[in-house]
Write an enzyme that holds these catalytic residues in place. Structure first.
Site, PDB file in Angstrom:
ATOM      1  N   LYS A   1       1.708   7.368  -4.647  1.00 54.71           N
ATOM      2  CA  LYS A   1       0.744   8.159  -3.875  1.00 54.71           C
ATOM      3  C   LYS A   1       0.130   9.274  -4.717  1.00 54.71           C
ATOM      4  O   LYS A   1      -0.896   9.852  -4.332  1.00 54.71           O
ATOM      5  CB  LYS A   1       1.410   8.763  -2.638  1.00 54.71           C
ATOM      6  CG  LYS A   1       1.744   7.767  -1.530  1.00 54.71           C
ATOM      7  CD  LYS A   1       2.239   8.509  -0.294  1.00 54.71           C
ATOM      8  CE  LYS A   1       2.489   7.572   0.879  1.00 54.71           C
ATOM      9  NZ  LYS A   1       3.819   6.956   0.843  1.00 54.71           N
TER      10      LYS A   1
ATOM     11  N   SER B   1       4.949  12.448   2.813  1.00 49.95           N
ATOM     12  CA  SER B   1       4.800  11.095   2.257  1.00 49.95           C
ATOM     13  C   SER B   1       4.342  10.098   3.314  1.00 49.95           C
ATOM     14  O   SER B   1       4.808   8.953   3.374  1.00 49.95           O
ATOM     15  CB  SER B   1       6.121  10.624   1.627  1.00 49.95           C
ATOM     16  OG  SER B   1       5.894   9.532   0.772  1.00 49.95           O
TER      17      SER B   1
ATOM     18  N   SER C   1       6.765   5.523  -2.988  1.00 56.29           N
ATOM     19  CA  SER C   1       5.710   6.490  -2.661  1.00 56.29           C
ATOM     20  C   SER C   1       5.291   7.388  -3.807  1.00 56.29           C
ATOM     21  O   SER C   1       4.332   8.162  -3.666  1.00 56.29           O
ATOM     22  CB  SER C   1       6.147   7.358  -1.473  1.00 56.29           C
ATOM     23  OG  SER C   1       6.153   6.601  -0.281  1.00 56.29           O
TER      24      SER C   1
ATOM     25  N   LYS D   1       6.855  14.618  -6.042  1.00 56.91           N
ATOM     26  CA  LYS D   1       6.710  13.474  -5.149  1.00 56.91           C
ATOM     27  C   LYS D   1       7.953  12.593  -5.140  1.00 56.91           C
ATOM     28  O   LYS D   1       8.428  12.162  -6.179  1.00 56.91           O
ATOM     29  CB  LYS D   1       5.492  12.639  -5.550  1.00 56.91           C
ATOM     30  CG  LYS D   1       5.125  11.580  -4.520  1.00 56.91           C
ATOM     31  CD  LYS D   1       4.571  12.216  -3.267  1.00 56.91           C
ATOM     32  CE  LYS D   1       4.585  11.284  -2.075  1.00 56.91           C
ATOM     33  NZ  LYS D   1       5.937  11.088  -1.511  1.00 56.91           N
TER      34      LYS D   1
END
Length: 336
Positions: A96, A153, A93, A274
């Protein structure tokens, strides 16, 4: 006149006695010199040990248990530590972050607005992994989806955003890769979908971009985070949030960044960035923290468990801030 006999003159010491006293004095002086030499040697040894410990702590990086890692200064881009930093790996992720950038670009350009409604497709509603828990046909604002994408997420939010902005995930992915080149990411980084999921997880969905897997380098992940922090500093107001209420679902989504204040791995100055996890990627984390006027960005990829990505990040951050503190003090001392 006083009699001389009242003050008899002392007889000079015998030669043997004089030699004994002189020898004793010399021995005592030699002993004192030897003692001072031992003390000086001990102090020197102690100083050498202190310097060695200082160098080891400040200038020798700690061992990092990860497949790859990097630490950079957010303002200058200077690399403070790198280990296999140009090795392309699945980022999960963390990819992202590019989805975030395309949303920010779209809103800044006026093509889209935060309050516009985004419809949820079957693919978005059923995509596996972390999610809001949306249903086909529901609508959420772009801002809600954007914040769910960052804080929790959410894969369903990533897909809904991609389809809304690009018309399809495949076209959105084309934009991701074009934008990657524009901001200077290397050819080793390739985006294959909006969520960072493995292609195998997306095969059941005809609408999905499932022809390949996303790969990124730790260096490119750090560069992407640096771009976001420097070009969109307001983003830190979102990445620093621990919870996101979702009124439609009557629930609150919790952060995946456990280094934020109040979380189990809380780290002073951390305000993002993140996380990522898939079985193929392992546990990954791109983090940022600010102390004493210095902002650092770290990346660890392929750590062994959920906690390790944060403990390894802590090692990198401690190392970086220790170095920055010493350098700042030296510079200020030179120019006083």
């Amino acid at each position: 006149m006083e009699s001389i006999t009242k003050h008899p003159r002392k007889a000079p010491p015998a030669p043997e006695t004089s030699r004994q006293q002189t020898g004793t004095l010399r021995h005592q002086r030699a002993k004192r010199r030897k003692g001072r030499a031992k003390l000086s040697l001990l102090l020197l040894l102690f100083g050498v040990i202190l310097i060695a410990v200082f160098i080891a702590r400040v200038f020798i990086p700690p061992p990092i248990k990860a497949s790859s890692a990097i630490l950079i200064h957010a303002d200058t881009g200077r690399v403070l530590y790198a280990m296999h930093a140009d090795l392309p790996l699945p980022p999960a992720s963390m990819s992202k972050m590019m989805t975030e950038l395309l949303v920010l670009d779209a809103v800044r350009s006026g093509q889209h607005a935060w309050d516009e409604n985004v419809p949820v497709s079957r693919y978005a509603a059923e995509v596996p992994g972390s999610a809001i828990g949306m249903h086909e046909g529901e609508r959420y604002t772009l801002k809600q989806l954007f914040e769910a994408l960052i804080i929790h997420s959410a894969n369903d939010a990533a897909v809904a955003i991609a389809e809304h902005l690009g018309g399809s995930e495949a076209r959105f992915v084309e934009s991701m890769n074009i934008r990657a080149k524009e901001i200077g990411l290397s050819d080793r980084t390739v985006f294959a979908n909006a969520s960072g999921l493995p292609a195998a997880d997306l095969v059941p969905f005809a609408e999905a971009a499932s022809e390949g897997d996303t790969v990124m380098t730790a260096r490119d992940s750090a560069m992407l985070a640096r771009w976001l922090v420097n070009k969109h500093p307001d983003l830190l107001e979102v990445t620093s949030q621990r919870d996101l209420p979702v009124p439609q679902k009557e629930l609150s989504l919790h952060t995946t960044n456990l280094m934020l204040p109040g979380e189990p791995h809380a780290y002073q100055g951390n305000d993002g960035f993140k996380t990522g996890y898939t079985s193929s990627a392992g546990y990954c984390f791109t983090g940022t923290a600010s102390r004493g006027g210095n902002r650092l960005i770290s990346v660890v990829m392929g750590t062994g468990d959920a906690d390790q990505r944060f403990t390894e990040t802590r090692k990198l951050m401690d190392y970086g801030f220790d170095r920055q503190g010493i350098l700042s003090n030296l510079v200020s001392g030179l120019f006083k």
